[in-house]
Design an enzyme around this catalytic site. Structure first.
Site, short mmCIF file in Angstrom:
data_model
loop_
_atom_site.label_atom_id
_atom_site.label_comp_id
_atom_site.label_asym_id
_atom_site.label_seq_id
_atom_site.Cartn_x
_atom_site.Cartn_y
_atom_site.Cartn_z
CB SER A 73 -0.92 0.01 1.22
OG SER A 73 -0.19 0.17 2.40
CE LYS B 251 -1.99 1.90 5.22
NZ LYS B 251 -1.87 1.14 4.03
#
Length: 151
Positions: free
Chosen positions: A1, A43
């Site tokens: 991701s 993230k």
């Protein structure tokens, strides 16, 4: 991701001490355990406390009071479109003590836009509480060809 910034099997060093004393900044890459999950995620910080994050026309904007600006996300490929995912929510308000985070590979990232894959109605928040943050990514060690310092 987090592709292309980080790929599977990259080795990173995470600073678990300094972030407890420094304010978080937009663009920081953090490791944390999301609400409702038990494994760590990596993230990028997009929204800070007191801001509203809006997603429209493939772009991310951050609003403070009545002033909104499109984020200059130089770490993303120019062609990349940011969409809402799973919950189809396009506006997120960040409260004190929490952060709004997104992966760099926006089309394949389970992040604050979708309550970390729990669907928004199954969790109380799409935000990351400060207490769940393990640390800030300091450096990528391996592969050597992509060695980078992120501070």
């Amino acid at each position: 991701s987090m592709s292309p910034t980080f790929e599977e099997n990259n080795f990173i060093i995470v600073d678990k001490i300094s972030p407890r004393f420094l304010p978080w900044e937009r663009g920081d890459v953090i490791v944390f355990v999301p609400p409702g999950k038990t494994i760590p995620f990596i993230k990028r910080v997009v929204g800070l406390p007191g801001e509203t994050v809006k997603i429209a026309d493939g772009k991310v904007s951050v609003c403070i009071a009545n002033s909104c600006q499109i984020l200059p996300e130089s770490y993303l490929p120019e062609w990349l479109q940011t969409k809402t995912t799973l919950c189809w929510i396009s506006e997120f308000t960040v409260t004190t003590g929490w952060l709004f985070v997104m992966g760099d590979n926006r089309g394949y990232s389970t992040d604050s836009r979708c309550c970390f894959g729990l669907w928004c109605y199954e969790t109380t928040s799409y935000l990351v509480p400060y207490d769940n943050i393990i640390g800030k990514v300091y450096m990528r060690l391996f592969p050597i060809s992509k060695f980078s310092v992120y501070y």
